[in-house]
Design a protein around this motif. Structure first.
Motif, PDB file in Angstrom:
ATOM      1  N   ASP A 165       0.816  -1.214   0.000  1.00 31.53           N
ATOM      2  CA  ASP A 165       0.000   0.000   0.000  1.00 31.53           C
ATOM      3  C   ASP A 165       0.851   1.266   0.000  1.00 31.53           C
ATOM      4  OD1 ASP A 165      -2.497  -1.173  -0.160  1.00 31.53           O
ATOM      5  OD2 ASP A 165      -2.677  -1.438   2.003  1.00 31.53           O
ATOM      6  N   SER A 190     -10.017  -2.369  -5.377  1.00 26.91           N
ATOM      7  CA  SER A 190      -9.929  -3.309  -4.257  1.00 26.91           C
ATOM      8  C   SER A 190     -11.305  -3.791  -3.833  1.00 26.91           C
ATOM      9  CB  SER A 190      -9.218  -2.647  -3.072  1.00 26.91           C
ATOM     10  OG  SER A 190      -7.897  -2.305  -3.404  1.00 26.91           O
ATOM     11  N   THR A 210      -4.126  -8.091  -0.514  1.00 25.95           N
ATOM     12  CA  THR A 210      -3.849  -6.803  -1.149  1.00 25.95           C
ATOM     13  C   THR A 210      -5.108  -5.975  -1.331  1.00 25.95           C
ATOM     14  OG1 THR A 210      -3.931  -7.948  -3.290  1.00 25.95           O
ATOM     15  CG2 THR A 210      -1.756  -7.511  -2.365  1.00 25.95           C
ATOM     16  N   SER A 211      -6.206  -6.617  -1.638  1.00 29.74           N
ATOM     17  CA  SER A 211      -7.449  -5.873  -1.840  1.00 29.74           C
ATOM     18  C   SER A 211      -8.132  -5.528  -0.517  1.00 29.74           C
ATOM     19  CB  SER A 211      -8.413  -6.671  -2.729  1.00 29.74           C
ATOM     20  OG  SER A 211      -8.664  -7.960  -2.189  1.00 29.74           O
ATOM     21  N   THR A 214      -6.149  -2.793   1.388  1.00 36.12           N
ATOM     22  CA  THR A 214      -6.068  -1.545   0.635  1.00 36.12           C
ATOM     23  C   THR A 214      -7.326  -0.705   0.820  1.00 36.12           C
ATOM     24  OG1 THR A 214      -4.573  -2.522  -1.003  1.00 36.12           O
ATOM     25  CG2 THR A 214      -5.777  -0.567  -1.692  1.00 36.12           C
TER      26      THR A 214
END
Length: 340
Positions: A165, A190, A210-211, A214
């Motif tokens: 991020d 995301s 990651t999604s 984020t």
């Protein structure tokens, strides 16, 4: 130093971070003792709530850091020095002391082998997420006979997504002149990925992590970018808190948007509370939260499984030992690196 929101440390983010770190210890202690972790409103665990709080504050403050940078190199250097030196020392502690003293092979045999070196490099290169797939041989069979076995440090895996991020927000703020658009695009992407993961049953860690993380990070960034529109408006902040509570309640009922609406609401409430209360306790003098987060897991593993003391006694002892290690990490490693 003066900012648009008042004097430096005119907030309580330091206090919130420390409380979140303690919340992680509390939640993990159940899992490491072979019990179910406490949940938040019947949905995610208290540990996951704490991680959302961390990412929310990071989104707000890292965006501030990026805006104040003299260059992109300075921004990258600050972010590197904030994470990697402390992580490196924690890994040395975990691999050479915890794995060496409480693992299968003797300390000298393990310490003089290449295995701790290879594991150290692997975890450092991919910033903590490497601990997810460690094999018993990678950690000298440390924790192999424990209640939660074959785990070296179950907290480090989120650091990869933190660094991810840092890069994402810097990249988008560099490419897009419109700051709101720069934070909004990764937020929407995301959110879409999270909905797809829930609908299709996708469980791949890299995609989910990651999604998922984020989302609160980018909301924190948006709140910083638009701070002049709400930060001095008491009525608006109250409405934001009420809306956050309502959204968290409805998100806890389940549905496709749970992993989107929940983190958004947690972020809004965290930031609003953070900027609305002045810190009268820490005042920027120290930040043990990172050290607490990265040292607690192996300490709890050893205390729970090696000492045989009651549940809450082991929790308190783990907390005390972790605070000592975190304070040493701050004063001897993290603070000197930040000054650079």
């Amino acid at each position: 130093m003066q900012t648009k929101q008042g004097p430096a440390h005119n907030n309580c983010f330091d206090i919130i971070r420390h409380l979140a770190a303690i919340m992680v210890i509390y939640s993990h202690h159940f899992a490491l003792s072979g019990q179910d972790e406490p949940t938040f409103l019947g949905s995610g665990t208290l540990g996951s709530l704490a991680v959302f709080i961390f990412f929310s504050i990071s989104g707000y403050l890292i965006t501030q850091s990026y805006e104040r940078r003299k260059s992109n190199f300075e921004y990258a250097k600050k972010r590197f020095l904030r994470i990697y030196p402390g992580l490196a020392v924690c890994l040395i502690f975990t691999l050479y002391l915890c794995c060496g003293l409480f693992g299968k092979a003797g300390w000298a045999e393990w310490a003089l082998s290449l295995e701790p070196v290879k594991t150290f490099i692997r975890v450092m290169v991919i910033t903590g997420v490497g601990v997810v797939g460690v094999m018993p041989s990678d950690i000298n069979d440390f924790t192999s006979g424990y209640l939660l076995s074959n785990t070296m440090n179950g907290s480090l895996w989120t650091l990869f997504f933190e660094v991810f991020d840092y890069i994402v927000i810097a990249l988008f703020l560099t490419v897009f002149k419109n700051k709101n658009l720069a934070a909004f695009i990764p937020l929407i992407l995301s959110a879409i990925i999270q909905v797809i993961c829930v609908k299709k049953g996708i469980t791949h860690l890299a995609i989910i992590g990651t999604s998922l993380f984020t989302v609160p990070f980018c909301v924190g960034a948006l709140l910083y970018i638009n701070r002049d529109r709400w930060i001095n408006n008491l009525h608006l902040k109250v409405l934001m808190l009420i809306a956050g509570l309502l959204v968290i309640y409805f998100a806890s009922c389940g549905g496709l948007l749970t992993n989107v609406l929940g983190p958004i609401a947690i972020c809004v409430m965290t930031i609003v509370i953070g900027v609305s209360i002045k810190d009268q306790l820490i005042k920027g003098r120290f930040d043990f939260s990172f050290g607490i987060y990265i040292y607690a897991f192996p300490v709890q593993q050893i205390v729970i499984n090696e000492m045989g003391i009651p549940f809450y006694a082991s929790m308190i002892l783990s907390l005390l030992i972790t605070f000592v290690l975190a304070s040493l990490s701050w004063f001897l490693v993290e603070k000197p690196m930040i000054k650079r």
